[in-house]
Scaffold this motif. Structure first.
Motif, PDB file in Angstrom:
ATOM      1  N   VAL A 256      52.798  27.130  45.762  1.00  0.00           N
ATOM      2  CA  VAL A 256      51.454  27.939  45.926  1.00  0.00           C
ATOM      3  C   VAL A 256      51.271  29.122  44.889  1.00  0.00           C
ATOM      4  O   VAL A 256      51.979  29.922  44.862  1.00  0.00           O
ATOM      5  CB  VAL A 256      51.035  28.521  47.449  1.00  0.00           C
ATOM      6  N   ALA A 257      50.173  28.996  44.188  1.00  0.00           N
ATOM      7  CA  ALA A 257      49.742  30.005  43.344  1.00  0.00           C
ATOM      8  C   ALA A 257      48.553  30.714  43.678  1.00  0.00           C
ATOM      9  O   ALA A 257      47.795  30.142  44.283  1.00  0.00           O
ATOM     10  CB  ALA A 257      49.510  29.067  41.842  1.00  0.00           C
ATOM     11  N   VAL A 258      48.626  31.878  43.134  1.00  0.00           N
ATOM     12  CA  VAL A 258      47.663  32.830  43.464  1.00  0.00           C
ATOM     13  C   VAL A 258      46.841  33.326  42.090  1.00  0.00           C
ATOM     14  O   VAL A 258      47.568  33.771  41.247  1.00  0.00           O
ATOM     15  CB  VAL A 258      47.592  34.121  44.622  1.00  0.00           C
ATOM     16  N   SER A 259      45.598  33.321  41.923  1.00  0.00           N
ATOM     17  CA  SER A 259      45.049  33.744  40.687  1.00  0.00           C
ATOM     18  C   SER A 259      43.764  34.560  41.232  1.00  0.00           C
ATOM     19  O   SER A 259      42.688  34.208  41.216  1.00  0.00           O
ATOM     20  CB  SER A 259      44.435  32.620  39.885  1.00  0.00           C
ATOM     21  N   VAL A 280      46.417  37.091  51.333  1.00  0.00           N
ATOM     22  CA  VAL A 280      47.428  36.596  50.677  1.00  0.00           C
ATOM     23  C   VAL A 280      48.858  37.294  51.239  1.00  0.00           C
ATOM     24  O   VAL A 280      49.931  36.542  51.570  1.00  0.00           O
ATOM     25  CB  VAL A 280      47.411  36.845  49.359  1.00  0.00           C
ATOM     26  N   ALA A 281      48.599  38.568  51.677  1.00  0.00           N
ATOM     27  CA  ALA A 281      49.846  39.327  52.116  1.00  0.00           C
ATOM     28  C   ALA A 281      50.123  38.654  53.348  1.00  0.00           C
ATOM     29  O   ALA A 281      51.524  38.567  53.882  1.00  0.00           O
ATOM     30  CB  ALA A 281      49.680  40.652  52.146  1.00  0.00           C
ATOM     31  N   GLU A 291      53.088  32.746  44.297  1.00  0.00           N
ATOM     32  CA  GLU A 291      53.440  33.388  43.135  1.00  0.00           C
ATOM     33  C   GLU A 291      52.094  33.335  42.313  1.00  0.00           C
ATOM     34  O   GLU A 291      51.346  32.531  42.414  1.00  0.00           O
ATOM     35  CB  GLU A 291      54.586  32.669  42.256  1.00  0.00           C
ATOM     36  N   GLU A 292      51.839  34.548  41.507  1.00  0.00           N
ATOM     37  CA  GLU A 292      50.809  34.697  40.584  1.00  0.00           C
ATOM     38  C   GLU A 292      50.887  33.711  39.240  1.00  0.00           C
ATOM     39  O   GLU A 292      51.826  33.650  38.752  1.00  0.00           O
ATOM     40  CB  GLU A 292      50.642  36.147  40.236  1.00  0.00           C
ATOM     41  N   ALA A 293      49.807  33.096  39.452  1.00  0.00           N
ATOM     42  CA  ALA A 293      49.649  32.148  38.212  1.00  0.00           C
ATOM     43  C   ALA A 293      48.344  31.728  37.746  1.00  0.00           C
ATOM     44  O   ALA A 293      47.444  31.577  38.778  1.00  0.00           O
ATOM     45  CB  ALA A 293      50.700  30.743  38.383  1.00  0.00           C
ATOM     46  N   ASP A 294      47.882  31.348  36.543  1.00  0.00           N
ATOM     47  CA  ASP A 294      46.624  31.168  36.225  1.00  0.00           C
ATOM     48  C   ASP A 294      46.645  29.869  35.566  1.00  0.00           C
ATOM     49  O   ASP A 294      47.466  29.595  34.779  1.00  0.00           O
ATOM     50  CB  ASP A 294      46.118  32.389  35.257  1.00  0.00           C
ATOM     51  N   VAL A 295      45.443  29.210  35.607  1.00  0.00           N
ATOM     52  CA  VAL A 295      45.080  27.845  34.598  1.00  0.00           C
ATOM     53  C   VAL A 295      44.994  28.185  33.276  1.00  0.00           C
ATOM     54  O   VAL A 295      44.540  29.348  32.930  1.00  0.00           O
ATOM     55  CB  VAL A 295      43.949  27.269  35.424  1.00  0.00           C
ATOM     56  N   TYR A 369      52.350  23.245  40.372  1.00  0.00           N
ATOM     57  CA  TYR A 369      51.987  23.868  41.754  1.00  0.00           C
ATOM     58  C   TYR A 369      51.144  22.847  42.689  1.00  0.00           C
ATOM     59  O   TYR A 369      50.423  21.903  41.879  1.00  0.00           O
ATOM     60  CB  TYR A 369      50.846  25.317  41.659  1.00  0.00           C
ATOM     61  N   ASP A 370      51.116  23.151  43.880  1.00  0.00           N
ATOM     62  CA  ASP A 370      50.422  22.079  44.687  1.00  0.00           C
ATOM     63  C   ASP A 370      49.127  22.797  45.212  1.00  0.00           C
ATOM     64  O   ASP A 370      48.252  21.827  45.490  1.00  0.00           O
ATOM     65  CB  ASP A 370      51.391  21.968  45.919  1.00  0.00           C
ATOM     66  N   TYR A 371      48.928  24.036  45.385  1.00  0.00           N
ATOM     67  CA  TYR A 371      47.822  24.391  45.599  1.00  0.00           C
ATOM     68  C   TYR A 371      47.593  25.969  44.858  1.00  0.00           C
ATOM     69  O   TYR A 371      48.323  26.314  44.376  1.00  0.00           O
ATOM     70  CB  TYR A 371      47.836  24.587  47.165  1.00  0.00           C
ATOM     71  N   LEU A 372      46.252  26.174  45.001  1.00  0.00           N
ATOM     72  CA  LEU A 372      45.803  27.362  44.196  1.00  0.00           C
ATOM     73  C   LEU A 372      45.022  28.414  45.009  1.00  0.00           C
ATOM     74  O   LEU A 372      44.266  27.879  45.568  1.00  0.00           O
ATOM     75  CB  LEU A 372      45.182  27.268  42.959  1.00  0.00           C
ATOM     76  N   LEU A 373      45.148  29.645  45.192  1.00  0.00           N
ATOM     77  CA  LEU A 373      44.310  30.446  46.057  1.00  0.00           C
ATOM     78  C   LEU A 373      43.743  31.314  45.037  1.00  0.00           C
ATOM     79  O   LEU A 373      44.140  31.930  44.175  1.00  0.00           O
ATOM     80  CB  LEU A 373      45.251  31.207  46.956  1.00  0.00           C
TER      81      LEU A 373
END
Length: 456
Positions: A256-259, A280-281, A291-295, A369-373
């Motif tokens: 899972v990524a969060v942007s 998110v927390a 983890e933080e990641a951007d397209v 990643y499988d999902y993005l938040l």
């Protein structure tokens, strides 16, 4: 005691199926709520209690003969852009103020076939073309928590009807966030499906084609959106763009990524960001690995990068009508038409090439990643008199500044869902968007249910 109408689509269908209640009884609950509150909200704009009662009576009669369906006796609404035979479907425009479709949209066919009870048409901005629900036919829709505010758009009437408790499910649309953003503003659930997941061979057609603008199953919970989705999804040979979905479970250990700002420096109001980060927390505390990641977006990416297509399509579809009667359209569509008349063809081609580049970038992201938040919106709901908020996070923004998180995923053809994740100023709802690879709608729904439980 919680009324049956508030217990969700599955509970209603089970009660009707087992004879514990009648579809007519459920319809009467829904009708009473609409009659009590809709005058204040203008969420539903074409409402015929007699038709709802007749439909419920027909379902009860068929049930006694052995008929069953996934949404047996469940009331639902349909956005005033989607064809329902015999009803007035205006597309939010004076151009169609007397239009009655010759047939049902496929999604509506399937809802009826599954035993649903049509409750009414929900309000939309003109041609579903902005994030604020008002038009020259019906006026503005209002937020159920505070009628001085907008529910957003363009499926604003659908979201307001859900939040007001009129029905557990609603049929919306999403061409740039139109199902997700009003869901976020109203504290309900909006699913933007994969391109082609729900067939749409009949209807007005989107301004820029059937792949970017899709049907949006909306609900008061993820489970309600899911049951509506399963009823409506699946290929139809009449629609050359319809596809079969992957029927796979979500991964056991999802990546899972969060942007938080989409990698684009998006302006987000502090109350929205605080609610999103707290959610998110909580997911991390529940064991999610995030983890933080951007397209890696194409150069010069923004929420307005597809505007050349929208404006030129408006000029093509409605320009001659505007030339004949300048009072027919509101300011938004009139502005799109005027801009569209001077858009070079090269800009239109460039916009479609940009959309393809977005799709490729997002597809590449989902190899890691499988999902993005992300947050669903950059702000909470705003005053109904304003078409859009002009300042977000103390920065001046344009008409699409509130919509920055959603439209790029329409261009990428992937599914995304908004679920409630907390509240911002004045207790107004904030939504979290979860995005998945194309055709992973079912794993996305399962993941959204996990998130909903963790955030409850």
């Amino acid at each position: 005691m919680t009324e049956l109408l508030d217990q969700g689509a599955a509970a209603i269908a089970a009660a009707v199926r087992t004879g514990k209640t009648r579809a007519r009884d459920v319809a009467e609950m829904a009708i009473a709520r609409v009659e009590a509150r809709n005058g204040q909200l203008t969420a539903i704009v074409d409402f015929d209690p007699a038709e709802a009662r007749a439909s419920a009576d027909a379902v009860d009669a068929r049930r006694k003969q052995g008929f069953d369906g996934a949404i047996l006796g469940v009331p639902y609404t349909v956005k005033d852009t989607t064809w329902v035979q015999g009803r007035t479907v205006t597309n939010g425009s004076l151009l169609y103020k007397d239009f009655k479709p010759p047939r049902d949209a496929v999604a509506v066919e399937r809802l009826k076939a599954a035993g649903g009870i049509f409750l009414g048409m929900t309000n939309t901005p003109e041609m579903a073309a902005k994030g604020h629900t008002e038009n020259k036919v019906y006026g503005p829709s209002r937020h159920p928590m505070n009628p001085a505010l907008t529910p957003g758009g363009s499926s604003g009437g659908a979201a307001a009807a859900l939040a007001a408790g009129f029905s557990p499910i609603a049929l919306g649309t999403d061409g740039g966030g139109s199902g997700r953003r009003p869901a976020s503003h109203c504290g309900v659930v909006g699913l933007k499906t994969s391109a082609g997941a729900i067939p749409s061979p009949f209807g007005f057609g989107g301004a820029y084609g059937p792949l970017y603008g899709v049907t949006a199953p909306m609900g008061r919970t993820v489970a309600d959106s899911k049951v509506a989705f399963e009823v409506m999804a699946g290929p139809d040979r009449r629609d050359p763009h319809s596809v079969a979905l992957l029927d796979i479970p979500p991964p056991a250990s999802p990546r899972v990524a969060v942007s938080p700002r989409l990698g684009l420096g998006v302006a987000v109001d502090p109350d929205v960001m605080a609610a999103f980060e707290a959610a998110v927390a909580r997911l991390r505390a529940a064991g999610w690995r995030i983890e933080e990641a951007d397209v890696a977006w194409p150069e010069e990416t923004s929420e307005t990068a597809f505007a050349a297509v929208n404006s030129s399509a408006s000029a093509l579809l409605y320009g001659r009508h505007q030339a004949a009667d300048g009072e027919l359209f509101g300011d938004n569509i009139s502005g799109l038409i005027e801009r569209g008349r001077s858009v070079p063809g090269t800009d239109v081609v460039a916009a479609f090439r940009f959309a393809d580049a977005c799709a490729r970038s997002v597809a590449q992201f989902f190899t890691e990643y499988d999902y993005l938040l992300t947050p669903t919106t950059t702000c909470v709901s705003w005053p109904v008199e304003q078409v859009y908020p002009k300042v977000i996070e103390n920065r001046e923004v344009g008409p699409r500044g509130h919509a920055a998180f959603t439209p790029l995923f329409n261009l990428a053809l992937v599914p995304g869902i908004s679920i409630p994740c907390g509240t911002g100023r004045d207790g107004l709802p904030v939504g979290m968007q979860i995005v998945a690879p194309r055709l992973h709608d079912r794993p996305l729904l399962a993941m959204a249910q996990r998130a909903e439980m963790a955030l409850a």
